[in-house]
Design a protein around this motif. Structure first.
Motif, PDB file in Angstrom:
ATOM      1  N   ALA A 141      25.063  21.197  21.232  1.00  0.00           N
ATOM      2  CA  ALA A 141      24.737  22.199  22.251  1.00  0.00           C
ATOM      3  C   ALA A 141      23.668  21.675  23.201  1.00  0.00           C
ATOM      4  N   VAL A 142      22.653  21.017  22.661  1.00  0.00           N
ATOM      5  CA  VAL A 142      21.586  20.466  23.497  1.00  0.00           C
ATOM      6  C   VAL A 142      22.134  19.385  24.428  1.00  0.00           C
ATOM      7  N   LEU A 143      22.963  18.500  23.883  1.00  0.00           N
ATOM      8  CA  LEU A 143      23.494  17.416  24.705  1.00  0.00           C
ATOM      9  C   LEU A 143      24.458  17.941  25.765  1.00  0.00           C
ATOM     10  N   LEU A 144      25.216  18.973  25.440  1.00  0.00           N
ATOM     11  CA  LEU A 144      26.086  19.573  26.447  1.00  0.00           C
ATOM     12  C   LEU A 144      25.268  20.188  27.579  1.00  0.00           C
ATOM     13  N   TRP A 145      24.166  20.836  27.237  1.00  0.00           N
ATOM     14  CA  TRP A 145      23.302  21.402  28.270  1.00  0.00           C
ATOM     15  C   TRP A 145      22.711  20.284  29.134  1.00  0.00           C
ATOM     16  N   ALA A 146      22.389  19.156  28.496  1.00  0.00           N
ATOM     17  CA  ALA A 146      21.794  18.031  29.234  1.00  0.00           C
ATOM     18  C   ALA A 146      22.781  17.416  30.213  1.00  0.00           C
ATOM     19  N   LEU A 359      32.112  25.004  22.809  1.00  0.00           N
ATOM     20  CA  LEU A 359      32.333  23.569  22.981  1.00  0.00           C
ATOM     21  C   LEU A 359      31.514  22.767  21.980  1.00  0.00           C
ATOM     22  N   ALA A 360      30.293  23.222  21.712  1.00  0.00           N
ATOM     23  CA  ALA A 360      29.440  22.529  20.744  1.00  0.00           C
ATOM     24  C   ALA A 360      30.070  22.556  19.350  1.00  0.00           C
ATOM     25  N   ALA A 364      31.181  19.309  17.287  1.00  0.00           N
ATOM     26  CA  ALA A 364      30.596  19.109  15.954  1.00  0.00           C
ATOM     27  C   ALA A 364      31.668  18.856  14.909  1.00  0.00           C
ATOM     28  N   GLY A 365      32.883  19.333  15.172  1.00  0.00           N
ATOM     29  CA  GLY A 365      33.973  19.118  14.220  1.00  0.00           C
ATOM     30  C   GLY A 365      34.628  17.751  14.343  1.00  0.00           C
ATOM     31  N   LEU A 366      34.295  17.003  15.399  1.00  0.00           N
ATOM     32  CA  LEU A 366      34.847  15.664  15.560  1.00  0.00           C
ATOM     33  C   LEU A 366      34.030  14.645  14.783  1.00  0.00           C
TER      34      LEU A 366
END
Length: 396
Positions: A141-146, A359-360, A364-366
Motif C-alpha cells: 500500500a505504501v509503495l503504491l501510494w509512492a 491493489l495492495a 501482496a498475494g504475488l
C-alpha cells in the motif's frame, strides 16, 4: 457488506516503527528516484528543480501566508479575486515555525515539512493497511501510494503530504479505539485542507455506528452494552473535537471577510471553485469528444473514473472497515465534484489511499520477485511522468 457490524479494535500499544522499516525504506527509494529524475530532466531544460518543488503555484501562496499573514489577494482582469484566505493555515504555520528556529527560508521550510510529513504519511498508510490486511499488504500500500503518477507532489511544498499523514493516523486511531487521538488529528487535518471534512465524517460515522451497535446489543441482550474498548464519553469527546479545526478556520474567514459563516464559500468562488455535484467535470469530459484527438483524452478520463469506482466497490466487497470507506468516499466525491481546476483532480485524489488497498492485497498475494518487478516498473514510469509534468503545466 462493510465492517459496520464489526467492533472497533480496542486500543493497544502503538505500531512499532521497526515493523514499518521495509515500507519506509521502499518509500524513500521511490521518492529519491523521482527527485533524481526531476533534477536531471530540469537541468536538461535549464530549469531549477528546487524552484519547481518550492516556489510555484500553491507553494507560493503558502509561503506568502507564512511570511505576510492573511490578507493578500490578486484581482484578475476578468473580475475574479484570488485571496490567500482560500489556503488553510497549518502548513504556513509550520513553515513559519521551522523558519524561526532554523536558517531555512519559508520555501525551504515548506520542503522540509513536506518531506517529514510524507514519511509520516507513509508510516500511517502502512499502519492502517497492516492493521487491516497484514504486513505485506501494508508495504504494498505504501509503495503504491509512492508510485502514483502525481507522486512528485509528495515532495513539493504542498499540503497533500501533511494532510495525508494526519488523515491516515486519525483513521488508524479510529480503527484501534483511540477516539481522543482520532478527534485531535481530524481537527488538525481540518486546519490543513478543506477535504478535512472527510476525516471528520469518518470519525463521526464510525462513532455513531458504534453507539448504535451498543444500543442494539443492549436491547437484544438486556444487559450492559458491549464496548469497543473506549468509554462512550471518549467517543463523544472525539466527535466534538474532530470538526473544531475546519469549523474554527471557516468561521474566522467569515468574520474576517464580514460575510458570516458562508464567507469561505465566497472566497472559493473568487477562485471559480466550488461544489456542483460533478456537473462542470461532466461537461469538461463531454467537451473532449468534440474532436478526435481530444476524444482519446476524454476516453482516458472515463476509464480513470471507472477505475476509481471499481476500486471503491471492491473495497466494499472486501469488507473494508467503515471509517476507510467513509473517508475514501468523501475525498473522491469532493475531488471529482469540484467545479474547477480539472487538471488538479489527480492531486486532489492522492489522499484517498484506501482506494489502493484492493491493489495492495492483490500485489501482496504475488511472489515477492514479481511484486518488485511490477512496482519497480511503475516507479520508473511515475518518476519520468512526474518530471515531465512538473516541467510542463504541473499541478495548478
Amino acid at each position: 457488506m462493510t465492517d459496520l457490524e464489526t467492533p472497533v479494535t480496542p486500543a493497544r500499544p502503538g505500531p512499532s516503527w521497526r515493523r514499518a522499516v521495509p515500507a519506509l525504506l521502499g518509500y524513500a527509494a521511490v521518492r529519491a528516484l523521482g527527485l533524481v529524475t526531476l533534477a536531471v530532466w530540469s537541468a536538461a531544460r535549464d530549469k531549477s528543480a528546487h524552484q519547481l518543488l518550492s516556489a510555484r503555484w500553491d507553494s507560493l501562496w503558502y509561503t506568502r501566508v507564512a511570511e505576510l499573514g492573511y490578507g493578500y489577494e490578486v484581482r484578475l482582469p476578468g473580475g475574479d479575486v484570488h485571496s490567500n484566505l482560500a489556503f488553510f493555515p497549518l502548513l504556513p504555520w509550520l513553515e513559519r515555525a521551522v523558519s524561526a528556529v532554523s536558517p531555512l527560508s519559508y520555501a525551504d521550510a515548506g520542503l522540509l515539512v513536506s518531506a517529514v510529513a510524507s514519511l509520516a504519511a507513509a508510516w500511517g498508510i502502512f499502519a492502517v493497511a497492516d492493521h487491516v490486511y497484514g504486513h505485506r499488504a501494508g508495504i504494498c500500500a505504501v509503495l503504491l501510494w509512492a508510485v502514483l503518477p502525481v507522486g512528485i507532489v509528495q515532495s513539493m511544498a504542498y499540503s497533500e503530504s501533511l494532510f495525508t499523514a494526519l488523515a491516515a493516523w486519525s483513521l488508524y486511531a479510529v480503527l484501534t479505539g483511540r477516539w481522543l487521538t482520532a478527534g485531535l488529528l481530524a481537527s488538525l487535518a481540518g486546519l490543513t485542507r478543506p477535504v478535512g471534512a472527510a476525516v471528520v465524517a469518518a470519525v463521526w460515522v464510525t462513532a455513531l455506528a458504534s453507539f448504535v451497535r451498543e444500543r442494539s446489543t443492549f436491547v437484544r441482550e438486556r444487559s450492559t452494552p458491549a464496548k469497543d474498548g473506549a468509554p462512550g464519553w471518549r467517543r463523544a469527546l472525539g466527535m466534538l473535537i474532530a470538526p473544531l479545526g475546519a469549523a474554527g478556520y471557516v468561521l474566522w474567514v467569515g468574520r474576517r471577510t464580514g460575510r458570516g459563516p458562508l464567507g469561505y464559500l465566497d472566497v472559493q468562488a473568487g477562485w471559480r471553485n466550488g461544489f456542483d455535484g460533478g456537473y462542470a467535470f461532466a461537461r469538461f469530459v463531454a467537451d473532449k469528444f468534440t474532436s478526435f484527438p481530444s476524444a482519446l483524452a476524454g476516453l482516458g478520463l472515463l476509464v480513470g473514473v471507472g477505475l476509481l469506482v471499481r476500486l471503491y466497490v471492491t473495497g466494499v466487497r472486501q469488507r473494508q472497515p467503515l471509517p476507510l470507506l467513509v473517508y475514501a468516499g468523501v475525498v473522491t466525491v469532493l475531488a471529482l465534484c469540484a467545479s474547477s481546476y480539472f487538471g488538479s483532480k489527480p492531486r486532489l485524489l492522492m489522499p484517498a489511499f484506501p482506494l489502493l488497498l484492493p491493489l495492495a492485497r492483490a500485489l501482496a498475494g504475488l511472489r515477492t520477485s514479481r511484486s518488485v518487478w511490477v512496482l519497480g516498473g511503475v516507479a520508473v514510469a511515475s518518476a519520468a511522468y512526474g518530471a515531465f509534468w512538473l516541467n510542463g503545466s504541473g499541478p495548478p
